[in-house]
Design an enzyme around this catalytic site. Structure first.
Site, PDB file in Angstrom:
ATOM      1  N   TYR A   1       0.788  -1.236   0.000  1.00  0.00           N
ATOM      2  CA  TYR A   1       0.000   0.000   0.000  1.00  0.00           C
ATOM      3  C   TYR A   1       0.822   1.289   0.000  1.00  0.00           C
ATOM      4  O   TYR A   1       0.256   2.380  -0.039  1.00  0.00           O
ATOM      5  CB  TYR A   1      -0.962  -0.008   1.199  1.00  0.00           C
TER       6      TYR A   1
ATOM      7  N   ASN B   1     -12.203   4.968  -2.283  1.00  0.00           N
ATOM      8  CA  ASN B   1     -11.491   3.703  -2.151  1.00  0.00           C
ATOM      9  C   ASN B   1     -12.288   2.892  -1.120  1.00  0.00           C
ATOM     10  O   ASN B   1     -12.144   3.114   0.092  1.00  0.00           O
ATOM     11  CB  ASN B   1     -10.049   3.899  -1.673  1.00  0.00           C
TER      12      ASN B   1
ATOM     13  N   HIS C   1     -15.238  -5.670  -2.060  1.00  0.00           N
ATOM     14  CA  HIS C   1     -15.449  -7.067  -2.444  1.00  0.00           C
ATOM     15  C   HIS C   1     -16.627  -7.717  -1.723  1.00  0.00           C
ATOM     16  O   HIS C   1     -16.913  -8.892  -1.942  1.00  0.00           O
ATOM     17  CB  HIS C   1     -14.172  -7.861  -2.164  1.00  0.00           C
TER      18      HIS C   1
ATOM     19  N   ASP D   1     -25.347   0.108  -3.148  1.00  0.00           N
ATOM     20  CA  ASP D   1     -26.697   0.683  -3.204  1.00  0.00           C
ATOM     21  C   ASP D   1     -26.681   2.157  -2.793  1.00  0.00           C
ATOM     22  O   ASP D   1     -27.385   2.982  -3.390  1.00  0.00           O
ATOM     23  CB  ASP D   1     -27.643  -0.094  -2.293  1.00  0.00           C
TER      24      ASP D   1
ATOM     25  N   HIS E   1      -8.036   2.229  -6.169  1.00  0.00           N
ATOM     26  CA  HIS E   1      -7.316   1.310  -5.285  1.00  0.00           C
ATOM     27  C   HIS E   1      -5.832   1.603  -5.396  1.00  0.00           C
ATOM     28  O   HIS E   1      -5.321   1.837  -6.492  1.00  0.00           O
ATOM     29  CB  HIS E   1      -7.569  -0.153  -5.677  1.00  0.00           C
ATOM     30  N   LEU E   2      -5.175   1.539  -4.259  1.00  0.00           N
ATOM     31  CA  LEU E   2      -3.721   1.725  -4.252  1.00  0.00           C
ATOM     32  C   LEU E   2      -3.038   0.584  -4.986  1.00  0.00           C
ATOM     33  O   LEU E   2      -2.141   0.798  -5.799  1.00  0.00           O
ATOM     34  CB  LEU E   2      -3.230   1.777  -2.795  1.00  0.00           C
ATOM     35  N   SER E   3      -3.451  -0.636  -4.662  1.00  0.00           N
ATOM     36  CA  SER E   3      -2.828  -1.828  -5.254  1.00  0.00           C
ATOM     37  C   SER E   3      -3.587  -2.244  -6.513  1.00  0.00           C
ATOM     38  O   SER E   3      -4.752  -1.840  -6.711  1.00  0.00           O
ATOM     39  CB  SER E   3      -2.836  -2.971  -4.239  1.00  0.00           C
TER      40      SER E   3
ATOM     41  N   ARG F   1     -10.184 -10.616  -4.355  1.00  0.00           N
ATOM     42  CA  ARG F   1     -10.107  -9.164  -4.595  1.00  0.00           C
ATOM     43  C   ARG F   1     -10.431  -8.810  -6.050  1.00  0.00           C
ATOM     44  O   ARG F   1     -10.427  -7.644  -6.430  1.00  0.00           O
ATOM     45  CB  ARG F   1      -8.710  -8.633  -4.252  1.00  0.00           C
TER      46      ARG F   1
HETATM   47  C1  DHK Z   1      -7.436  -1.572  -0.102  1.00  0.00           C
HETATM   48  C2  DHK Z   1      -7.830  -2.540   0.759  1.00  0.00           C
HETATM   49  O1  DHK Z   1      -7.910  -2.304   2.068  1.00  0.00           O
HETATM   50  C3  DHK Z   1      -8.096  -3.910   0.292  1.00  0.00           C
HETATM   51  O2  DHK Z   1      -9.066  -4.566   1.091  1.00  0.00           O
HETATM   52  C4  DHK Z   1      -8.513  -3.950  -1.169  1.00  0.00           C
HETATM   53  C5  DHK Z   1      -7.463  -1.735  -1.561  1.00  0.00           C
HETATM   54  C6  DHK Z   1      -7.522  -3.159  -2.009  1.00  0.00           C
HETATM   55  C7  DHK Z   1      -6.391  -0.904  -2.235  1.00  0.00           C
HETATM   56  O3  DHK Z   1      -5.560  -1.428  -2.965  1.00  0.00           O
HETATM   57  O4  DHK Z   1      -6.393   0.326  -2.056  1.00  0.00           O
HETATM   58  O5  DHK Z   1      -8.599  -5.285  -1.600  1.00  0.00           O
END
Ligand code: DHK
Length: 148
Positions: free
Chosen positions: A26, A77, A83, A90, A103-105, A114
């Protein structure tokens, strides 16, 4: 000068621990660092941001519902709720506001659980995998779209 565009920036569960949480996944920036970067983008684009982070699904939903009365768009985010949460999806639909999911990742290179997002199907677009830059790119795309 035109009225500023107003955007609600939402950070989901566990993002308050950014900086120390799995930095290899992250990154090392904190949520405050990310918000500061977004603030710079906003001030150069005649936009106003309101930031909200919560670890609680209901609190996130309350804030998203409230945005309907003042915001022009939502940058989110949803973190782990991406997921799992039909309720969050909604709430986003009910705002009738454009939503950009970030998303960061790169969630698609990670565990299969994911790979599915309940939010993507109701989002204007999704940006994932660029660390904190995902937020910046997402905000820029949202503001461009709102200005069209
Ligand atoms: C951040 C989270 O906390 C994960 O639960 C997600 C997401 C990915 C991110 O990449 O910002 O799966």
């Amino acid at each position: 000068m035109a009225e500023p565009l107003r955007v609600l920036v939402v950070h989901g569960p566990n993002l308050n621990t950014l900086g120390t949480r799995e930095p290899d996944v992250y990154g090392s920036l904190t949520v405050d660092d990310i918000n500061e970067e977004l603030g710079k983008v906003a001030s150069g684009a005649n936009a106003e941001l309101e930031f909200f982070q919560s670890n609680h699904e209901g609190a996130l939903i309350d804030r998203i519902q409230e945005a309907r009365s003042w915001a022009d768009g939502v940058l989110i985010n949803p973190a782990g709720l991406t997921h799992t949460s039909i309720a969050l999806r909604d709430a986003l639909v009910a705002t009738e506001l454009p939503v950009v999911e970030v998303h960061l990742s790169n969630v698609h290179t990670r565990e299969t659980f994911r790979h599915h997002s309940y939010v993507s199907g109701v989002a204007l677009g999704v940006i994932a995998g660029f660390g904190a830059s995902s937020y910046r790119l997402g905000l820029q795309a949202l503001l461009e779209s709102l200005s069209e």
